[in-house]
Every structure is written in C-alpha cells, then in structure tokens.
Design a protein around this motif. Structure first.
Motif, PDB file in Angstrom:
ATOM      1  N   VAL A 116       0.852  -1.188   0.000  1.00 19.82           N
ATOM      2  CA  VAL A 116       0.000   0.000   0.000  1.00 19.82           C
ATOM      3  C   VAL A 116       0.885   1.234   0.000  1.00 19.82           C
ATOM      4  N   PHE A 117       0.640   2.143  -0.949  1.00 18.47           N
ATOM      5  CA  PHE A 117       1.480   3.316  -1.122  1.00 18.47           C
ATOM      6  C   PHE A 117       0.794   4.584  -0.618  1.00 18.47           C
ATOM      7  N   GLU A 118       1.517   5.335   0.181  1.00 24.73           N
ATOM      8  CA  GLU A 118       1.227   6.718   0.548  1.00 24.73           C
ATOM      9  C   GLU A 118       0.008   6.874   1.469  1.00 24.73           C
ATOM     10  N   GLY A 119      -0.025   8.058   2.084  1.00 26.40           N
ATOM     11  CA  GLY A 119      -0.806   8.323   3.267  1.00 26.40           C
ATOM     12  C   GLY A 119      -2.277   8.008   3.258  1.00 26.40           C
ATOM     13  N   SER A 120      -3.035   8.482   2.283  1.00 27.97           N
ATOM     14  CA  SER A 120      -4.485   8.309   2.329  1.00 27.97           C
ATOM     15  C   SER A 120      -4.885   6.849   2.266  1.00 27.97           C
ATOM     16  N   ALA A 121      -4.064   6.023   1.646  1.00 25.00           N
ATOM     17  CA  ALA A 121      -4.323   4.584   1.622  1.00 25.00           C
ATOM     18  C   ALA A 121      -3.669   3.888   2.804  1.00 25.00           C
ATOM     19  N   GLU A 122      -2.493   4.368   3.196  1.00 30.37           N
ATOM     20  CA  GLU A 122      -1.658   3.679   4.186  1.00 30.37           C
ATOM     21  C   GLU A 122      -2.043   3.994   5.630  1.00 30.37           C
ATOM     22  N   ILE A 123      -2.222   5.289   5.951  1.00 28.12           N
ATOM     23  CA  ILE A 123      -2.388   5.705   7.347  1.00 28.12           C
ATOM     24  C   ILE A 123      -3.644   5.127   7.999  1.00 28.12           C
ATOM     25  N   PRO A 124      -4.792   5.069   7.323  1.00 31.14           N
ATOM     26  CA  PRO A 124      -5.956   4.459   7.977  1.00 31.14           C
ATOM     27  C   PRO A 124      -5.714   3.021   8.419  1.00 31.14           C
ATOM     28  N   ILE A 125      -4.787   2.319   7.769  1.00 27.70           N
ATOM     29  CA  ILE A 125      -4.435   0.971   8.204  1.00 27.70           C
ATOM     30  C   ILE A 125      -3.473   1.029   9.378  1.00 27.70           C
ATOM     31  N   VAL A 126      -2.436   1.851   9.244  1.00 28.11           N
ATOM     32  CA  VAL A 126      -1.414   1.944  10.292  1.00 28.11           C
ATOM     33  C   VAL A 126      -2.025   2.362  11.630  1.00 28.11           C
ATOM     34  N   LEU A 127      -2.974   3.304  11.570  1.00 31.53           N
ATOM     35  CA  LEU A 127      -3.545   3.862  12.798  1.00 31.53           C
ATOM     36  C   LEU A 127      -4.971   3.374  13.053  1.00 31.53           C
ATOM     37  N   ASP A 128      -5.311   2.192  12.540  1.00 32.30           N
ATOM     38  CA  ASP A 128      -6.717   1.783  12.625  1.00 32.30           C
ATOM     39  C   ASP A 128      -7.199   1.493  14.040  1.00 32.30           C
ATOM     40  N   SER A 129      -6.280   1.358  14.993  1.00 37.50           N
ATOM     41  CA  SER A 129      -6.699   1.162  16.380  1.00 37.50           C
ATOM     42  C   SER A 129      -6.414   2.381  17.250  1.00 37.50           C
ATOM     43  N   ALA A 130      -6.009   3.502  16.618  1.00 37.93           N
ATOM     44  CA  ALA A 130      -5.610   4.673  17.389  1.00 37.93           C
ATOM     45  C   ALA A 130      -6.767   5.267  18.190  1.00 37.93           C
ATOM     46  N   MET A 131      -7.988   5.204  17.644  1.00 38.05           N
ATOM     47  CA  MET A 131      -9.124   5.770  18.360  1.00 38.05           C
ATOM     48  C   MET A 131      -9.485   4.964  19.600  1.00 38.05           C
ATOM     49  N   ASP A 132      -8.903   3.762  19.738  1.00 41.00           N
ATOM     50  CA  ASP A 132      -9.129   2.975  20.942  1.00 41.00           C
ATOM     51  C   ASP A 132      -8.273   3.444  22.118  1.00 41.00           C
ATOM     52  N   LEU A 133      -7.295   4.281  21.836  1.00 41.79           N
ATOM     53  CA  LEU A 133      -6.446   4.802  22.905  1.00 41.79           C
ATOM     54  C   LEU A 133      -7.268   5.663  23.861  1.00 41.79           C
ATOM     55  N   THR A 134      -6.926   5.602  25.119  1.00 40.65           N
ATOM     56  CA  THR A 134      -7.582   6.473  26.099  1.00 40.65           C
ATOM     57  C   THR A 134      -6.942   7.857  26.060  1.00 40.65           C
ATOM     58  N   ASP A 135      -7.645   8.844  26.619  1.00 38.55           N
ATOM     59  CA  ASP A 135      -7.067  10.186  26.725  1.00 38.55           C
ATOM     60  C   ASP A 135      -5.755  10.142  27.505  1.00 38.55           C
ATOM     61  N   GLU A 136      -5.718   9.319  28.524  1.00 43.78           N
ATOM     62  CA  GLU A 136      -4.513   9.212  29.348  1.00 43.78           C
ATOM     63  C   GLU A 136      -3.331   8.671  28.544  1.00 43.78           C
ATOM     64  N   GLN A 137      -3.597   7.712  27.661  1.00 42.16           N
ATOM     65  CA  GLN A 137      -2.525   7.170  26.833  1.00 42.16           C
ATOM     66  C   GLN A 137      -2.015   8.211  25.835  1.00 42.16           C
ATOM     67  N   ILE A 138      -2.934   8.958  25.240  1.00 41.58           N
ATOM     68  CA  ILE A 138      -2.517  10.009  24.308  1.00 41.58           C
ATOM     69  C   ILE A 138      -1.742  11.089  25.048  1.00 41.58           C
ATOM     70  N   ASP A 139      -2.228  11.485  26.213  1.00 41.53           N
ATOM     71  CA  ASP A 139      -1.529  12.503  27.002  1.00 41.53           C
ATOM     72  C   ASP A 139      -0.124  12.043  27.381  1.00 41.53           C
ATOM     73  N   ALA A 140       0.020  10.763  27.709  1.00 39.04           N
ATOM     74  CA  ALA A 140       1.336  10.246  28.087  1.00 39.04           C
ATOM     75  C   ALA A 140       2.304  10.313  26.911  1.00 39.04           C
ATOM     76  N   ALA A 141       1.795   9.982  25.730  1.00 40.04           N
ATOM     77  CA  ALA A 141       2.642  10.061  24.541  1.00 40.04           C
ATOM     78  C   ALA A 141       3.011  11.507  24.230  1.00 40.04           C
ATOM     79  N   LEU A 142       2.039  12.402  24.330  1.00 45.48           N
ATOM     80  CA  LEU A 142       2.317  13.818  24.105  1.00 45.48           C
ATOM     81  C   LEU A 142       3.314  14.358  25.125  1.00 45.48           C
ATOM     82  N   GLN A 143       3.199  13.889  26.365  1.00 44.26           N
ATOM     83  CA  GLN A 143       4.101  14.372  27.406  1.00 44.26           C
ATOM     84  C   GLN A 143       5.539  13.950  27.123  1.00 44.26           C
ATOM     85  N   ARG A 144       5.712  12.739  26.584  1.00 44.55           N
ATOM     86  CA  ARG A 144       7.060  12.312  26.192  1.00 44.55           C
ATOM     87  C   ARG A 144       7.649  13.273  25.172  1.00 44.55           C
ATOM     88  N   TRP A 145       6.822  13.650  24.196  1.00 47.05           N
ATOM     89  CA  TRP A 145       7.292  14.584  23.169  1.00 47.05           C
ATOM     90  C   TRP A 145       7.541  15.972  23.766  1.00 47.05           C
TER      91      TRP A 145
END
Length: 459
Positions: A90-119
């Motif tokens: 699968v080539f390039e973002g519009s085709a690729e990213i929905p697969i790569v991040l298909d479980s991202a919406m399952d993350l909790t706010d706390e998990q996203i905040d923890a990742a952002l805090q690392r950055w």
C-alpha cells in the motif's frame, strides 16, 4: 519475522519495520508471503521511509480492501496491483495511514496525554519552543483528537511549546469539505499556545517508490509520477484560502510538485495583486528543476528543507533519477542565495526514539552534508562522503535563522516569536558553548543549559 511470531503466538497484530533497499532487484513482498508467515493473525510491515506498508490478507479483509476497491488518489496513494489483483503493498498516506492507525481511536485520553508528554519533555530538553504540526493524512478523526488533548493541556497550563497546526486533504475533491473543517479547527482549537490556520496537502510522495512527481521522467520507468492537484485546481484553492485568511503547506518531494505550486501561486498573485496574502510553503524539495530555483524568492514562497536528510547516500536513487539528478538534491544554499525565505524542519516519525527530531542534528548535517562518527545520530547513518553538491552546505548563521525568525515568518507569528526583541514572548535558550564558533562535526551534541518559554524557565 517468522521466529518472532513463533515465539510470541496469539498477538492480534504483528508489526515490523523494514527498509525496501534490502530487497533484491526486482524482488517484492506480497500478501501471500505474509500469509505464509502469519496465517492466523494480522501482519503489517512498515517500510522504513514511512511512505508504504506491506500487509497480509487478514488486514485487507478487516478494511474491506479487494481488487475492486478504488484507490484514494490514483497514481499517488493507492493499493499496488499486479495483473489487476491487490498485492498487499500500500502506497502513501491516504491509503496507508488508515491501516497503520486503525486502532488509534481505541487509545484512552490518558494514553494520548502520556505520549504527548514524552514529546513535550523531549522538546523542552532540546529547547524547541515552537513547531508546525504537518498533519496526519487520511485520518482527520484521530488528528482532531490529538488537538483536543493539546488544547486541554494548554488550558491546564501544561503546554510549554507553541503548536501551529493544520488540516490535511488528499486531493482537489476534498477541498470544499477541507476548507469547512479547517475553519472549524481554527475556531475550536485556539488557545495561547495552539493555533490552526493552514491547509496541508501531500502533493506527491517519495522518489524511492516513484510517487514523487518529476518534471524529467524517472530513468528506470519513464514515468513522472502525479501530483494531488494540478495548477488550476491548486489556484482555485488558493483563491479560497486567500479569502478566508488561511495558509497552505505542501509536501513537495519531486520537482514537478513544487513547480505546480509555484505556477499556481504565480497565477493567483497575478490576478489578486496586493490583495494576495496566503503564506505558501513547499516542504522537503528533494529534487528541484534548475528553472524553478529562483522562483521562490520572486513569488514569496517559503522553501522548507529537512536538513538531517542532506547526508543521504545518493547511490540507491541513481538508477531511478540518473546520476546527475541524484547528485543535485537538496539545493538549499542556492535557493537561500536568491533571497528566498528558507526554513528548516525535522519531518520525522518516531519509529525508534526522538533522535532525528534533534534540531542540532539538523544544523550539523545542514552545515556538513555528512554523518560522521562524531554526529549524534544512529550508528547506521554514518556516510562515507559529503553529499554533493558541496556548495550547498550552509553556515551556522543561516541554520539558526532558518530555525528561528524565518520559521516564525513562515507561520505568521514573527510579531511574537523568532527573535529576542522588546514585546516578544521571551522564548530563548542559554548555552554553555558559543554556537557561532562551535565545530561543525559533532554540533549535534549541543544542548541548551537553560530553556525559557514566554519568559519562564521550563527545564
């Protein structure tokens, strides 16, 4: 991969990272290969450059991708096919990213905040007080969710980094909805340290998989690649952005992508004259046509380069681009000397860690066009020679300006950021070493002793 899967049975999805350059000439990875490795689970291989993936049949089935599934952006973002059948590549973002991040919406706010805090912690440690977030193609729902978390952090006083955001569209048929959404983002995600006023378009892809759009055809295939917009479609968008007071940021890997952008700006500026106000940035500029190098300055288009790439080994690209073109990549000094506003960025996905986010790595490689044993980079990044052209090496003053005031002008925040002047936000760094006289080799090891954001010491 087979050994890992055998030792870790029962995982929902196995994820690996692999560099395409290690395939033999003409060799390809197919879903059948991956099905044989992992018949009962999902298997995804992220290509190291970040522009493509390989997946097995289980993942294709989960997303309902079949031989009849239309490509998101034909010729640019698509499902690779052979004899009419999808291969699992699968080539390039519009085709690729929905697969790569298909479980991202399952993350909790706390998990996203923890990742952002690392950055955030990393950004503070290296003294990065302002970034442009260049967006997530093909997944606006998750992109917005990240902005919601950033807004919440800022309202709590926990965001010591100014973030200039965007809304991503993939092609001209998404422009109308994208404009509506960008206007909504501008209104809803608007705090002291979070602003969104830029449309982002991946105009093309990367030379490695022939998705970067070229003026001169690829030497090995005779193709040129395609752009997400043609000049008339982009000009139409520019008129609407101008009316709305919004800006435009474009991924431009190949010379045709930046030429389309320059042509569109020229058309719109000719018609609008002094009423034109869109800040347009072309990012990466891996290859550029000679005839376009002086047009950035003439048209007021920002040229944004990713300097830690400026030591890349050109040999793998020579069969694709030809030797002459492969030895004329990243001509930032030439564009700088025309009077154009040049800015620098990191453009990286943290597959391993934050090493390539380091702005001092960008400064070092921008000055040397080489990775040596003294460079604070991955061990496998050492390059045997300086990347040609040698006269494209920058000096430290130019690197600092591109990372500070030029970047602030690009984002339209030069009244607050980018230089130390009365009335500005008092973002500044204190170093033990004098950066202006530091050795170029090993410059990447510099770190600020003190980091001030809006007049407050934050490290």
């Amino acid at each position: 991969m087979a050994n890992y899967i055998a030792k870790h049975p029962g995982e929902k999805r196995y994820r690996f990272l692999f560099d395409r350059k290690y395939l033999y000439e003409g060799e390809e990875v197919t879903k059948e290969d991956l099905d044989a490795l992992c018949p009962d689970g999902e298997l995804q291989i992220q290509e190291a450059e970040g522009h493509s993936i390989w997946v097995n049949s289980k993942i294709l089935e989960r997303h309902g991708i079949t031989d009849d599934t239309p490509d998101p952006v034909p010729g640019l973002s698509y499902y690779v096919r052979k004899d009419g059948h999808i291969t699992g590549n699968v080539f390039e973002g519009s085709a690729e990213i929905p697969i790569v991040l298909d479980s991202a919406m399952d993350l909790t706010d706390e998990q996203i905040d923890a990742a952002l805090q690392r950055w955030i912690d990393y950004s503070v440690s290296v003294g990065v007080g302002c970034v442009f977030d260049s967006g997530i193609p093909g997944y606006p729902e998750f992109h917005e969710r990240v902005y919601k978390r950033l807004l919440d952090l800022d309202l709590q006083g926990k965001l010591p980094v100014y973030i200039d955001g965007c809304y991503v569209i993939a092609a001209h048929w998404e422009a109308e909805e994208g404009l509506r959404e960008l206007k909504r983002f501008r209104q809803e995600y608007n705090s002291d340290h979070l602003k969104i006023h830029t449309m982002k378009i991946f105009m093309d892809g990367t030379q490695t998989i022939h998705t970067a759009a070229q003026v001169t055809p690829y030497q090995d295939t005779g193709t040129t690649g395609v752009t997400a917009f043609n000049k008339d479609e982009l000009a139409d968008l520019l008129f609407k952005l101008n009316e709305a007071g919004l800006d435009l940021h474009l991924h431009c890997g190949g010379e045709a992508a930046s030429r389309v952008a320059l042509d569109a700006v020229e058309m719109v500026k000719k018609e609008l004259g002094d009423a034109y106000r869109v800040k347009v940035t072309c990012a990466h500029l891996i290859t550029q046509h000679d005839a376009d190098l002086d047009r950035f300055a003439k048209l007021g288009v920002f040229a944004n380069y990713t300097p830690q790439w400026h030591a890349d080994n050109p040999e793998p690209l020579m069969p694709l681009l030809g030797k002459e073109r492969a030895l004329k990549m990243y001509r930032c000094k030439t564009v700088w000397d025309t009077g154009a506003l040049v800015t620098w960025s990191s453009d990286t996905i943290a597959f391993l860690d934050f090493t390539s986010w380091n702005p001092y790595l960008g400064m070092e490689v921008g000055m040397t066009r080489q990775n040596t044993k003294k460079t604070k980079n991955y061990a496998f990044k050492i390059t045997p020679a300086v990347l040609a052209p040698l006269n494209e090496r920058m000096n430290i003053e130019e690197m600092l300006l591109g990372y500070t005031i030029n970047g602030a002008v690009q984002l339209g925040i030069e009244d607050r950021k980018g230089s130390i002047e009365a009335g500005k936000d008092a973002d500044f760094l204190v170093f033990e070493n004098d950066l202006l006289t530091a050795e170029h080799e090993g410059f990447s090891h510099n770190l600020p002793q003190d980091v001030y954001f809006c007049g407050k010491k934050v490290n």
